[in-house]
Design an enzyme around this catalytic site. Structure first.
Site, PDB file in Angstrom:
ATOM      1  N   ARG A   1      -2.508   9.763  20.754  1.00 36.04           N
ATOM      2  CA  ARG A   1      -1.210  10.079  20.138  1.00 36.04           C
ATOM      3  C   ARG A   1      -0.455  11.036  21.045  1.00 36.04           C
ATOM      4  NH1 ARG A   1      -1.837  14.825  20.034  1.00 36.04           N
ATOM      5  NH2 ARG A   1       0.289  15.118  19.339  1.00 36.04           N
ATOM      6  N   GLY A   2       0.823  11.287  20.682  1.00 35.32           N
ATOM      7  CA  GLY A   2       1.660  12.135  21.527  1.00 35.32           C
ATOM      8  C   GLY A   2       2.438  11.228  22.465  1.00 35.32           C
ATOM      9  N   ALA A   3       3.743  11.476  22.573  1.00 39.28           N
ATOM     10  CA  ALA A   3       4.620  10.529  23.271  1.00 39.28           C
ATOM     11  C   ALA A   3       4.169  10.196  24.700  1.00 39.28           C
ATOM     12  CB  ALA A   3       6.056  11.057  23.236  1.00 39.28           C
TER      13      ALA A   3
ATOM     14  N   ARG B   1       3.782   1.913  16.876  1.00 38.83           N
ATOM     15  CA  ARG B   1       4.415   3.194  16.563  1.00 38.83           C
ATOM     16  C   ARG B   1       5.867   3.157  17.055  1.00 38.83           C
ATOM     17  NH1 ARG B   1       1.457   8.641  16.875  1.00 38.83           N
ATOM     18  NH2 ARG B   1       2.694   8.835  14.976  1.00 38.83           N
TER      19      ARG B   1
ATOM     20  N   ASP C   1       9.553  12.971  20.556  1.00 40.32           N
ATOM     21  CA  ASP C   1       9.105  11.570  20.637  1.00 40.32           C
ATOM     22  C   ASP C   1      10.213  10.663  21.131  1.00 40.32           C
ATOM     23  OD1 ASP C   1       7.189  12.903  18.594  1.00 40.32           O
ATOM     24  OD2 ASP C   1       6.218  11.093  19.358  1.00 40.32           O
TER      25      ASP C   1
ATOM     26  N   LYS D   1       7.871  15.443  15.430  1.00 41.61           N
ATOM     27  CA  LYS D   1       7.019  15.473  14.227  1.00 41.61           C
ATOM     28  C   LYS D   1       7.746  16.075  13.029  1.00 41.61           C
ATOM     29  CE  LYS D   1       3.730  14.167  13.853  1.00 41.61           C
ATOM     30  NZ  LYS D   1       3.618  12.767  13.348  1.00 41.61           N
TER      31      LYS D   1
HETATM   32  O1  MRU Z   1       2.253  11.541  15.369  1.00 38.40           O
HETATM   33  P1  MRU Z   1       1.986  12.205  16.689  1.00 38.40           P
HETATM   34  O2  MRU Z   1       0.835  13.135  16.639  1.00 38.40           O
HETATM   35  O3  MRU Z   1       1.868  11.187  17.803  1.00 38.40           O
HETATM   36  O4  MRU Z   1       3.285  13.061  16.970  1.00 38.40           O
HETATM   37  C1  MRU Z   1       3.396  13.736  18.196  1.00 38.40           C
HETATM   38  C2  MRU Z   1       4.557  14.647  18.264  1.00 38.40           C
HETATM   39  O5  MRU Z   1       5.379  14.696  17.376  1.00 38.40           O
HETATM   40  C3  MRU Z   1       4.720  15.451  19.506  1.00 38.40           C
HETATM   41  O6  MRU Z   1       5.412  16.628  19.224  1.00 38.40           O
HETATM   42  C4  MRU Z   1       5.528  14.637  20.516  1.00 38.40           C
HETATM   43  O7  MRU Z   1       4.897  13.411  20.794  1.00 38.40           O
HETATM   44  C5  MRU Z   1       5.745  15.362  21.784  1.00 38.40           C
HETATM   45  S1  MRU Z   1       4.245  15.502  22.635  1.00 38.40           S
HETATM   46  C6  MRU Z   1       4.251  15.994  24.094  1.00 38.40           C
END
Ligand code: MRU
Length: 327
Positions: free
Chosen positions: A57-59, A91, A226, A237
């Site tokens: 997870r995470g962009a 996603r 994201d 988030k």
């Molecule tokens: O649902 P997630 O855990 O994938 O959400 C991630 C986030 O909201 C992060 O803040 C975002 O991807 C930036 S990460 C470098």
């Protein structure tokens, strides 16, 4: 997985995702902080499941996963475009996923391109860390939301990468970690990373952030994204928007750290950003145990949009932007 640390030194946080010749190896983030387990992913279906279930997870990490998913399809003799469509559908908000898929599909050699995407992520994050350093003064107290560290990327991190750069520069930052309901990326993942890095931190419930700001205990808010629209509106988030409103009210600077791959030139503003809706049980349960009345329903938007007017500056690998840099 090879360490991503400086000058060959082992990194206290292992790389999140790596191409292993004919399969993908990734840190299973569902098991943290209890267990650091590596998941081996050999098919596009397995990767789609891992993404949908937030094992990865995470962009920026999703960008690498998207490119590696196309690579998996191609070495398995399957059409990359079909795999790409399936991966992107898992996603919808994190634009890096589609960006990574497109990068691999456009390349003559998708496998090599997936490795290029992964390696570039760490370099880009380090550049953002250096660029954002000017925003974190000595002893700064930083509030952050979700997880924007190494685990959200291939390595190093975005917003947390700036904090890490400040820590390594001897600025002694400390971090308020918003727990990040409902899946607790803050208390499970960000706190784990900060602990391994030796950066002082305290976990607070998301709703405590505003009163911490009112008490003058937050010097700045720093989050990732994201997807960022052309006008600077930021999807991140769910809960990020509330922190931005509170920061604006209390005169606390609110910074967004996201690489240019997270900026979407086809999205004019936040209203055009699709918001992922996740299963209601994530809200109705705590650690797998139902806590809400049996007849209650829930809504579970995974992201919200912070209007550009609440953002003090955006940090990309190109520098600190006091106005949206545009396409
Ligand atoms: O649902 P997630 O855990 O994938 O959400 C991630 C986030 O909201 C992060 O803040 C975002 O991807 C930036 S990460 C470098």
């Amino acid at each position: 997985l090879t360490p991503t640390g400086a000058a060959g030194g082992a990194d206290p946080v292992p790389p999140t995702i790596a191409w292993a010749g004919d399969h993908v190896r990734l840190v299973d983030q569902r098991r943290l902080p209890d267990e650091l387990r590596i998941l081996e992913v050999r098919t596009v279906d397995q990767l789609c499941d891992a993404i949908a279930d937030l094992a990865v997870r995470g962009a920026p990490a999703l960008g690498a996963a998207g490119a590696m998913g196309v690579a998996l399809a191609v070495i398995g003799g399957h059409p990359g475009s079909e795999a790409g469509a399936a991966l992107i559908a898992t996603r919808p908000t994190a634009v890096n996923l589609a960006w990574g898929v497109r990068r691999a599909l456009a390349a003559a050699d998708p496998v090599a391109e997936a490795e290029v995407v992964a390696a570039a992520d760490v370099a880009v994050n380090r550049a953002m860390g250096n660029a954002g350093l000017e925003l974190v003064g000595p002893g700064a107290s930083v509030l952050t939301h979700c997880n924007t560290g190494s685990l959200a990327c291939v390595g190093w991190g975005t917003a947390l990468g700036v904090v890490r750069a400040a820590h390594e520069a001897g600025r002694r930052p400390s971090v308020w970690v918003a727990e990040t309901r409902p899946l607790l990326q803050g208390s499970r993942l960000t706190a784990w990373e900060l602990g391994r890095l030796g950066i002082p931190h305290r976990i607070v419930v998301d709703a405590a952030a505003a009163s911490l700001m009112a008490a003058g205990r937050v010097d700045l808010v720093m989050v990732g994204a994201d997807r960022v629209a052309v006008n600077g509106d930021v999807a991140n988030k769910v809960g990020t928007y509330a922190h931005a409103v509170a920061a604006h009210h209390h005169g606390v600077p609110f910074y967004v750290v996201a690489p240019t791959s997270t900026w979407d030139a086809s999205c004019p503003d936040g209203a055009a950003i699709p918001i992922e809706r996740r299963p209601p049980h994530e809200v109705l349960e705590l650690a797998g145990t139902r806590v809400a009345p049996a007849e209650s329903e829930a809504e579970n938007p995974a992201f919200d949009v912070t209007p550009a007017g609440l953002v003090t500056a955006w940090v990309t690998e190109l520098g600190v932007h006091r106005a949206p840099p545009g396409p």
